[in-house]
Design a protein around this motif. Structure first.
Motif, PDB file in Angstrom:
ATOM      1  N   PRO A 103       0.831  -1.204   0.000  1.00  0.00           N
ATOM      2  CA  PRO A 103       0.000   0.000   0.000  1.00  0.00           C
ATOM      3  C   PRO A 103       0.866   1.255   0.000  1.00  0.00           C
ATOM      4  O   PRO A 103       1.810   1.370   0.796  1.00  0.00           O
ATOM      5  N   VAL A 104       0.584   2.190  -0.886  1.00  0.00           N
ATOM      6  CA  VAL A 104       1.363   3.412  -0.992  1.00  0.00           C
ATOM      7  C   VAL A 104       0.426   4.591  -1.220  1.00  0.00           C
ATOM      8  O   VAL A 104      -0.761   4.426  -1.504  1.00  0.00           O
ATOM      9  N   THR A 105       0.985   5.791  -1.098  1.00  0.00           N
ATOM     10  CA  THR A 105       0.309   7.012  -1.525  1.00  0.00           C
ATOM     11  C   THR A 105       1.133   7.635  -2.643  1.00  0.00           C
ATOM     12  O   THR A 105       2.357   7.734  -2.537  1.00  0.00           O
ATOM     13  N   LYS A 106       0.462   8.045  -3.704  1.00  0.00           N
ATOM     14  CA  LYS A 106       1.115   8.669  -4.858  1.00  0.00           C
ATOM     15  C   LYS A 106       0.752  10.146  -4.893  1.00  0.00           C
ATOM     16  O   LYS A 106      -0.426  10.506  -4.875  1.00  0.00           O
ATOM     17  N   MET A 107       1.770  11.011  -4.943  1.00  0.00           N
ATOM     18  CA  MET A 107       1.569  12.461  -5.012  1.00  0.00           C
ATOM     19  C   MET A 107       2.088  12.996  -6.336  1.00  0.00           C
ATOM     20  O   MET A 107       3.168  12.612  -6.786  1.00  0.00           O
ATOM     21  N   MET A 108       1.341  13.905  -6.950  1.00  0.00           N
ATOM     22  CA  MET A 108       1.770  14.594  -8.160  1.00  0.00           C
ATOM     23  C   MET A 108       2.156  16.024  -7.799  1.00  0.00           C
ATOM     24  O   MET A 108       1.413  16.710  -7.083  1.00  0.00           O
ATOM     25  N   MET A 109       3.319  16.503  -8.323  1.00  0.00           N
ATOM     26  CA  MET A 109       3.839  17.807  -7.929  1.00  0.00           C
ATOM     27  C   MET A 109       4.427  18.508  -9.156  1.00  0.00           C
ATOM     28  O   MET A 109       4.689  17.888 -10.186  1.00  0.00           O
ATOM     29  N   THR A 110       4.667  19.805  -9.026  1.00  0.00           N
ATOM     30  CA  THR A 110       5.361  20.579 -10.059  1.00  0.00           C
ATOM     31  C   THR A 110       6.334  21.537  -9.389  1.00  0.00           C
ATOM     32  O   THR A 110       6.187  21.890  -8.216  1.00  0.00           O
ATOM     33  N   ARG A 111       7.328  21.982 -10.179  1.00  0.00           N
ATOM     34  CA  ARG A 111       8.323  22.914  -9.665  1.00  0.00           C
ATOM     35  C   ARG A 111       9.033  23.580 -10.835  1.00  0.00           C
ATOM     36  O   ARG A 111       9.326  22.923 -11.847  1.00  0.00           O
ATOM     37  N   PRO A 112       9.315  24.879 -10.743  1.00  0.00           N
ATOM     38  CA  PRO A 112      10.115  25.515 -11.798  1.00  0.00           C
ATOM     39  C   PRO A 112      11.553  25.009 -11.753  1.00  0.00           C
ATOM     40  O   PRO A 112      12.113  24.802 -10.680  1.00  0.00           O
ATOM     41  N   ASP A 113      12.137  24.786 -12.923  1.00  0.00           N
ATOM     42  CA  ASP A 113      13.512  24.288 -12.989  1.00  0.00           C
ATOM     43  C   ASP A 113      14.094  24.662 -14.344  1.00  0.00           C
ATOM     44  O   ASP A 113      13.411  25.230 -15.192  1.00  0.00           O
ATOM     45  N   THR A 114      15.353  24.306 -14.545  1.00  0.00           N
ATOM     46  CA  THR A 114      16.021  24.596 -15.801  1.00  0.00           C
ATOM     47  C   THR A 114      16.351  23.296 -16.527  1.00  0.00           C
ATOM     48  O   THR A 114      17.016  22.422 -15.962  1.00  0.00           O
TER      49      THR A 114
END
Length: 254
Positions: free
Chosen positions: A144-155
């Motif tokens: 059993p797991v939890t999946k998180m979706m994320m974003t971040r500015p990068d180069t």
């Protein structure tokens, strides 16, 4: 104050006093459970050395030093391990795994959102969802797991852009698995075991981070699931019930 309110107040004070006395007795004779992951004593230290695998699929690896701020901000007997896995022939095929193992203080086990936000990731808790990852060894079971979706500015390639992050995490103790910290039944059962046996479950928090270009999230998550399926049997001692078998006490409610 009428008689009924006085009775309620006295009962509340009695419960508070009884709880405090119980916790004091427990602390005096507290027994810490065994970890659900591979870990060994470090001579002269209250921390343990956590064993992460050296050989996972096609990945090479390098250790990531623990942030001194984490060492100072968490209980002195909290144990850490971080490792960066990468494909030598593919700069975008990179994964990071982290393990935090509590000692006698549960405050070292917390929601990962705090650390991720401090690292510059932007996320919405509504994008977090439970999932399972099939592990084949020592027998087939669903982790059993939890999946998180994320974003971040990068180069990337010299240009500032927005990248995606996929974070998969779970919690493991001796003979117990949880996919999320908010599992009321799982941690309630843990508290009941503490009160009835004087033994505190020694929880570890395991997290795996994958980073990719926008649009490549599904392919990246598939790589992460294969990586987790291959690595978990090498460092995690607790397993879930065999697929097709009877429900086991080995896995707490998700």
């Amino acid at each position: 104050m009428n008689k009924q309110k006085w009775i309620v107040l006295l009962l509340a004070l009695a419960m508070i006093g009884g709880t405090a006395a119980t916790l004091h007795r427990l602390k005096a004779g507290l027994k810490l459970g065994s970890p659900g992951i591979k870990a060994a004593p470090i001579p002269g230290s209250p921390r343990l050395a956590i064993s992460l695998p050296d050989h996972v699929l096609h990945y090479a690896w390098t250790n990531i030093p623990t942030d001194p701020g984490a060492l100072e901000g968490l209980p002195h007997d909290t144990s850490f391990a971080q490792r960066f896995y990468y494909a030598p022939d593919d700069a975008l095929d990179q994964l990071q795994i982290m393990v935090v193992l509590m000692g006698t203080d549960r405050t070292s086990i917390h929601k990962p959102q705090f650390c991720l936000q401090g690292s510059g990731w932007d996320f919405d808790d509504h994008d977090s969802r439970p999932d399972t990852i099939r592990i084949q060894s020592p027998h087939p079971y669903d982790l059993p797991v939890t999946k998180m979706m994320m974003t971040r500015p990068d180069t990337l390639d010299g240009q500032v852009t927005t990248i995606s992050g996929i974070y998969v995490y779970w919690f493991v103790a001796d003979n117990h698995l949880l996919g999320r910290l908010q599992s009321v039944k799982g941690f309630w059962d843990s508290n009941v075991r503490l009160l009835t046996t004087g033994k505190m479950d020694r929880w570890a928090y395991v997290g795996c981070l994958g980073v990719c270009r926008r649009g490549d999230e599904d392919a990246t998550y598939e790589r992460m699931k294969k990586f987790i399926a291959a690595s978990v049997p090498q460092f995690q001692l607790t397993v879930g019930p065999e697929i097709g078998g009877l429900t086991s006490a080995q896995t707490a409610a998700r």
